[in-house]
Design a protein around this motif. Structure first.
Motif, PDB file in Angstrom:
ATOM      1  N   TRP A  47       0.869  -1.183   0.000  1.00 17.68           N
ATOM      2  CA  TRP A  47       0.000   0.000   0.000  1.00 17.68           C
ATOM      3  C   TRP A  47       0.896   1.219   0.000  1.00 17.68           C
ATOM      4  N   THR A  48       0.544   2.227  -0.783  1.00 15.79           N
ATOM      5  CA  THR A  48       1.357   3.430  -0.813  1.00 15.79           C
ATOM      6  C   THR A  48       0.473   4.639  -1.083  1.00 15.79           C
ATOM      7  N   TRP A  49       1.110   5.804  -1.245  1.00 20.66           N
ATOM      8  CA  TRP A  49       0.359   7.044  -1.466  1.00 20.66           C
ATOM      9  C   TRP A  49       0.240   7.320  -2.961  1.00 20.66           C
ATOM     10  N   GLY A  50      -0.874   7.890  -3.359  1.00 17.00           N
ATOM     11  CA  GLY A  50      -1.027   8.369  -4.721  1.00 17.00           C
ATOM     12  C   GLY A  50      -1.155   9.881  -4.708  1.00 17.00           C
ATOM     13  N   PRO A  51      -1.221  10.503  -5.886  1.00 12.97           N
ATOM     14  CA  PRO A  51      -1.378  11.955  -5.942  1.00 12.97           C
ATOM     15  C   PRO A  51      -2.654  12.375  -5.209  1.00 12.97           C
ATOM     16  N   GLY A  52      -2.648  13.559  -4.664  1.00 13.85           N
ATOM     17  CA  GLY A  52      -3.821  14.011  -3.929  1.00 13.85           C
ATOM     18  C   GLY A  52      -3.743  13.677  -2.455  1.00 13.85           C
ATOM     19  N   SER A  53      -2.662  13.002  -2.036  1.00 10.61           N
ATOM     20  CA  SER A  53      -2.497  12.712  -0.615  1.00 10.61           C
ATOM     21  C   SER A  53      -1.340  13.541  -0.082  1.00 10.61           C
ATOM     22  N   TRP A  54      -1.322  13.739   1.232  1.00 12.49           N
ATOM     23  CA  TRP A  54      -0.212  14.506   1.784  1.00 12.49           C
ATOM     24  C   TRP A  54       1.086  13.713   1.695  1.00 12.49           C
ATOM     25  N   GLY A  55       0.981  12.363   1.677  1.00 13.28           N
ATOM     26  CA  GLY A  55       2.190  11.548   1.569  1.00 13.28           C
ATOM     27  C   GLY A  55       2.908  11.795   0.246  1.00 13.28           C
ATOM     28  N   HIS A  56       2.116  11.863  -0.818  1.00 13.42           N
ATOM     29  CA  HIS A  56       2.664  12.157  -2.141  1.00 13.42           C
ATOM     30  C   HIS A  56       3.341  13.529  -2.126  1.00 13.42           C
ATOM     31  N   GLN A  57       2.649  14.498  -1.528  1.00 16.45           N
ATOM     32  CA  GLN A  57       3.220  15.846  -1.431  1.00 16.45           C
ATOM     33  C   GLN A  57       4.537  15.831  -0.675  1.00 16.45           C
ATOM     34  N   MET A  58       4.574  15.055   0.418  1.00 16.54           N
ATOM     35  CA  MET A  58       5.786  15.030   1.236  1.00 16.54           C
ATOM     36  C   MET A  58       6.971  14.520   0.423  1.00 16.54           C
ATOM     37  N   ILE A  59       6.742  13.481  -0.394  1.00 21.38           N
ATOM     38  CA  ILE A  59       7.835  12.942  -1.210  1.00 21.38           C
ATOM     39  C   ILE A  59       8.331  14.015  -2.167  1.00 21.38           C
ATOM     40  N   GLU A  60       7.394  14.720  -2.808  1.00 20.03           N
ATOM     41  CA  GLU A  60       7.804  15.734  -3.781  1.00 20.03           C
ATOM     42  C   GLU A  60       8.528  16.893  -3.110  1.00 20.03           C
ATOM     43  N   LEU A  61       7.999  17.332  -1.950  1.00 19.09           N
ATOM     44  CA  LEU A  61       8.632  18.440  -1.247  1.00 19.09           C
ATOM     45  C   LEU A  61      10.029  18.059  -0.775  1.00 19.09           C
ATOM     46  N   ALA A  62      10.215  16.778  -0.420  1.00 21.29           N
ATOM     47  CA  ALA A  62      11.510  16.340   0.098  1.00 21.29           C
ATOM     48  C   ALA A  62      12.524  16.135  -1.023  1.00 21.29           C
ATOM     49  N   GLY A  63      12.134  16.437  -2.247  1.00 20.45           N
ATOM     50  CA  GLY A  63      13.084  16.326  -3.345  1.00 20.45           C
ATOM     51  C   GLY A  63      13.111  14.959  -3.981  1.00 20.45           C
ATOM     52  N   GLY A  64      12.007  14.246  -3.898  1.00 18.54           N
ATOM     53  CA  GLY A  64      11.926  12.949  -4.551  1.00 18.54           C
ATOM     54  C   GLY A  64      10.794  12.957  -5.558  1.00 18.54           C
ATOM     55  N   ARG A  65      10.649  11.819  -6.226  1.00 22.15           N
ATOM     56  CA  ARG A  65       9.479  11.643  -7.100  1.00 22.15           C
ATOM     57  C   ARG A  65       8.738  10.421  -6.601  1.00 22.15           C
ATOM     58  N   ASN A  66       7.431  10.546  -6.463  1.00 26.52           N
ATOM     59  CA  ASN A  66       6.659   9.400  -6.024  1.00 26.52           C
ATOM     60  C   ASN A  66       6.665   8.348  -7.137  1.00 26.52           C
ATOM     61  N   ALA A  67       7.106   7.133  -6.798  1.00 27.51           N
ATOM     62  CA  ALA A  67       7.124   6.073  -7.806  1.00 27.51           C
ATOM     63  C   ALA A  67       5.716   5.770  -8.314  1.00 27.51           C
ATOM     64  N   PHE A  68       4.703   6.144  -7.534  1.00 29.71           N
ATOM     65  CA  PHE A  68       3.324   5.889  -7.941  1.00 29.71           C
ATOM     66  C   PHE A  68       2.606   7.200  -8.261  1.00 29.71           C
ATOM     67  N   GLU A  69       3.340   8.134  -8.902  1.00 31.42           N
ATOM     68  CA  GLU A  69       2.741   9.442  -9.148  1.00 31.42           C
ATOM     69  C   GLU A  69       1.626   9.381 -10.188  1.00 31.42           C
ATOM     70  N   ASP A  70       1.518   8.258 -10.916  1.00 31.48           N
ATOM     71  CA  ASP A  70       0.484   8.159 -11.943  1.00 31.48           C
ATOM     72  C   ASP A  70      -0.783   7.482 -11.440  1.00 31.48           C
ATOM     73  N   ALA A  71      -0.818   7.109 -10.154  1.00 27.33           N
ATOM     74  CA  ALA A  71      -1.990   6.407  -9.636  1.00 27.33           C
ATOM     75  C   ALA A  71      -3.195   7.335  -9.648  1.00 27.33           C
ATOM     76  N   LYS A  72      -4.370   6.718  -9.681  1.00 27.22           N
ATOM     77  CA  LYS A  72      -5.568   7.546  -9.796  1.00 27.22           C
ATOM     78  C   LYS A  72      -6.231   7.796  -8.453  1.00 27.22           C
ATOM     79  N   THR A  73      -5.746   7.156  -7.410  1.00 27.91           N
ATOM     80  CA  THR A  73      -6.359   7.362  -6.102  1.00 27.91           C
ATOM     81  C   THR A  73      -5.312   7.881  -5.121  1.00 27.91           C
ATOM     82  N   ALA A  74      -5.808   8.410  -4.013  1.00 29.52           N
ATOM     83  CA  ALA A  74      -4.898   8.975  -3.015  1.00 29.52           C
ATOM     84  C   ALA A  74      -4.203   7.885  -2.214  1.00 29.52           C
TER      85      ALA A  74
END
Lengths: 364, 489
Positions: free
Chosen positions: B195-222
């Motif tokens: 289970w992981t974070w998708g776009p639209g979640s704060w977890g996804h935001q945290m990865i991006e803000l920390a200078g990473g890319r979410n490996a699941f940035e294309d998912a359709k759910t949070a």
């Protein structure tokens, strides 16, 4: 005259055998195709020839003759992740549909499904107990605690229902059904209790109760497959008795069927099959209820063909539904049970409407 | 049937009456009512807030952060931070809070982190004033802090807290916004299944803000439930597993998962276990989680131990070579040959870097060389390796070379390198600064003794032919059997 009539009966039977052979072979081909599809489809891009090669490579003698044109990782993905998933989906579909046929036949009730004796709620209780007690944690090396507890729960339920129903001697269907409802609702409430105290494991419990194949491993298949196949063979041995029992228990008794024995054996083996299926996949609805009806519409009510064709069709349906569950919203994976009803219900409605139209057409 | 119906009707009436009574009593005790719109878009009027029940650990943490701990009369079972909160009356679970328990505490207001919409309704029907909180993004979290502050009469404190938190977020953002390499991060909240974070979640935001890319940035759910294969196929550079009471996992577990061992993150040891409570609870501590994540993904930006700086004097180099020794997690020697101007050279050893080419494996660490005056700088880079790194990465010693990252072409370029197997080091001359890494070819698995090369297509065709032949024979047999009279009944 008599010779002629005999010849007519003979010709009819031949036709029937030919028809059955066709049905079985078509369904088998469908199953093989859907299982191949299931092992070809996935997020790792791999050509058909690679997947085929990897699978052939696993064959003991022949495998050694092949040269590798894939990475070890691709091999692990196909062998450790895709194949067990495809196989267990097929096994569970097979088990649930065949069990559905048996329960519908024995109870002479079209609403009966594999969970009618409370096997599902027993399994749910066992699984949620294991999850709440924290037995299912991978770090404890006890990843099989959940399936083991689930099957223990379902067998316990089955035994309870059976003992309650048998209390007055014999095994009357009405008492079985009622005992099933009672025990089942008891264990459902126990499951709710578990969920209420679950705390942070709630998530795991829910994901188990939805049903699906999130964490299948070969070991699960190794344990479940022999149980399921053996029970299916046993069930098939009673196909003819099931046919007779459709006439009613009294009639069947008069025709020389040991009704009580047959009923007991059928029910026990169908419940064991269901328990094995549930321990692999969690609770997947719809398949066990609808596939038997679907096949009855297609091949008729004779259990000799109904059981094997339902098993094959159920396996195909669940395998395809699992492929859909994995691919529809990629990378999100839906619970397989959700997809089963979503895709299966409209198809069944279509079949129902078509058969109705056919009947009206025949009448006119 | 009818008596049952009457009893039910009576019970409902009684319940309604009670509900009305309790609302009335709350309305009576209100001082300065304030009407707000909560996260579910419901208008809620709150009177006094002397007695607060917090359902959801993030709510409890926010209330304590605002200095409202004394007013909290009850919390849910999971609220364990700050430690004082543990001593509070526990109302019940977060998912199914018991309205009666909550009513018994006579709260003026209940903050519910939703959760379970049905439970929210039950609480409301029990006559409680319930404010529903359901943040999705980091901004939502800050907005909820202000909302709670407004309701409880602490708007200044809430404003100060939200501002200081968002300043910390901005600080992280500022440091990471210009990073050249954004590692692909898989952040695991649960397994199995992953289970992981998708776009639209704060977890996804945290990865991006920390200078990473979410490996699941294309998912359709949070929130993403996915499969092992999906994670493997996405080849994350870093795996962050959130561990705690909800998800217990060890580093060893990752190696045991089928097919995971070749994920770049595992191959280079970039698997991190972080406290789940800093990530899954949408409260003020989320910023701590963000800072920790950023430090892990970009240690070089946060004064990590593996950053080394050296002053360079161009004039000094005219007289001879100058050797700089870096003794971090990996031993690195730099022999400066020339420089055009004075400047500062920064050497960063990191595990996060551009992914190695498919046929190469990283040995040790990425070496990030930067200089304030990079023009005309030339040096010899010597990277020391350890035998056990080779074993770990399963790399052949003879194939080791130094690679340089070509930022424009986004690829690794091999440098002409000199390998010293006895001294366990590799040298190469460097004219342009970038990422450097020691890489080698993976050792081929030993071929099975019986392996003789039969092309795949021959095997596949022959098996297909065999299957067809078997089918034809079977069909013939069935036809023959039918002709003979079929099986007797």
């Amino acid at each position: 005259m008599t010779v002629d009539r005999g010849g007519g009966v003979e010709a009819k039977r031949l036709k029937l055998v030919a028809k059955w052979a066709t049905v079985i072979s078509i369904l088998s081909i469908c199953l093989i195709l859907s299982m191949s599809l299931s092992s070809m489809v996935g997020p790792m891009p791999m050509g058909v020839e690679k997947v085929l090669g990897i699978m052939l490579r696993q064959v003991p003698v022949l495998g050694g003759l092949l040269d590798r044109c894939w990475t070890p990782q691709e091999e692990v993905v196909v062998v450790q992740l895709r194949l067990p998933r495809a196989l267990s989906a097929a096994l569970v579909g097979m088990a649930l549909s065949a069990a559905g046929v048996v329960f519908q036949g024995v109870f002479r009730n079209p609403m009966a499904d594999p969970y009618v004796l409370g096997v599902a709620s027993g399994a749910g209780f066992g699984a949620s107990l294991a999850i709440v007690l924290g037995l299912g944690l991978p770090s404890l090396g006890l990843i099989y605690a959940v399936p083991v507890m689930a099957s223990m729960g379902s067998l316990l339920t089955m035994a309870l229902v059976y003992l309650i129903a048998r209390a007055g001697g014999g095994l009357p269907i009405l008492r079985l059904l009622l005992a099933g409802i009672a025990v089942s609702s008891f264990f459902s409430s126990m499951t709710s209790l578990m969920l209420a105290v679950a705390g942070e494991e709630l998530h795991a419990a829910f994901s188990w109760l939805f049903g699906g194949f999130p964490a299948v491993r070969w070991e699960l298949v190794y344990v479940a497959a022999p149980v399921i196949l053996a029970c299916l063979i046993l069930i098939y041995a009673y196909a003819r008795d099931l046919n007779v029992m459709l006439l009613g228990e009294e009639q069947a008794k008069q025709l020389g069927v040991e009704v009580e024995d047959v009923k007991r054996r059928l029910m026990v083996s169908a419940s064991i099959v269901t328990a094995a299926a549930v321990s692999v996949s969690g609770i997947i609805g719809f398949v066990g209820l609808i596939v038997p009806h679907m096949m009855r519409l297609l091949v008729g009510p004779d259990h000799r063909i109904l059981i094997p064709s339902s098993a094959l069709a159920g396996a195909t349906l669940l395998t395809l539904c699992d492929v859909a569950a994995r691919t529809m919203l990629r990378p999100v994976v839906l619970p397989t049970g959700v997809v089963t009803s979503m895709l299966g219900a409209p198809f069944f409605t279509y079949l129902l409407a078509r058969s109705e139209r056919l009947r009206r057409g025949e009448a006119a | 049937m009818s008596t049952k119906g009457r009893v039910a009707a009576l019970a409902i009436l009684l319940g309604l009456a009670l509900a009305w009574l309790s609302t009335a009593s709350i309305a009576a005790s209100s001082s300065a009512p304030i009407t707000i719109v909560d996260d579910l878009g419901r208008k809620v009027t709150v009177g006094s807030s002397e007695r607060i029940v917090a359902i959801g650990p993030s709510v409890t943490e926010t209330l304590y952060a605002l200095g409202l701990g004394d007013r909290v009369v009850g919390v849910d079972l999971y609220s364990d931070y700050p430690p004082e909160a543990v001593a509070k009356q526990k109302v019940s679970s977060w998912w199914t809070p018991d309205p009666e328990e909550v009513v018994a505490l006579k709260p003026d207001v209940v903050f519910y982190s939703v959760g379970n919409p049905a439970a929210l309704e039950t609480l409301e029907r029990a006559g409680l004033t319930v404010v529903a909180l359901r943040p999705r993004t980091i901004d939502d979290i800050f907005r909820d802090i202000r909302l709670i502050g407004n309701i409880t009469g602490k708007p200044q404190e809430a404003e100060a807290l939200a501002t200081s938190l968002s300043r910390r977020v901005d600080d992280v953002k500022e440091r990471t916004q210009n990073v050249t390499v954004r590692p692909r991060v898989y952040m695991e909240t649960w397994y199995p299944p992953p289970w992981t974070w998708g776009p639209g979640s704060w977890g996804h935001q945290m990865i991006e803000l920390a200078g990473g890319r979410n490996a699941f940035e294309d998912a359709k759910t949070a929130f993403v439930q996915t499969t092992d294969e999906e994670v493997i196929a996405r080849r994350p550079d870093a795996i962050v597993s959130l561990v705690g009471a909800m998800h217990r996992v060890t580093l060893e577990d990752f190696k045991g998962r089928p097919g995971w061992s070749d994920i770049p993150a595992l191959a280079k040891g970039a698997v991190y276990l972080l406290d789940e409570n800093l990530f899954v609870r949408p409260g003020p501590r989320i910023v701590e989680g963000l800072e920790e994540l950023a430090r892990i993904l970009h240690p070089e930006l946060f004064g990590g131990a593996s950053v080394h700086t050296f002053p360079i004097a161009a004039a000094e180099l005219k007289l001879g070579v100058r050797t700089l020794n870096v003794s971090g997690p990996m031993e690195v020697n730099l022999m400066l040959i020339k420089a055009a101007a004075d400047g500062t050279l920064t050497v960063t050893l990191t595990k996060a870097g551009p992914e190695a080419p498919a046929d190469q494996r990283l040995v040790g660490y990425y070496v990030d060389l930067r200089c304030s005056a990079p023009e005309g700088l030339a040096l010899i880079l010597r990277l020391h390796y350890r035998e056990d790194w080779l074993k770990e990465a399963r790399v052949e010693e003879g194939s080791l070379r130094i690679y340089a990252w070509d930022e424009g072409g986004r690829r690794w370029v091999p440098l002409s390198s000199a390998l010293n197997e006895a001294g366990n080091y590799v040298e190469a001359t460097v004219m342009h600064l970038s990422y450097f890494a020691l890489m080698g070819k993976p050792a081929p698995p030993p071929p099975p003794p019986w392996a003789s090369p039969v092309p795949l297509w021959v095997a596949v065709t022959s098996i297909a032919a065999g299957a067809v032949a078997a089918g034809v024979v079977g069909a013939l047999a069935v036809r023959k059997a039918i002709k003979r009279g079929g099986p007797a009944r």
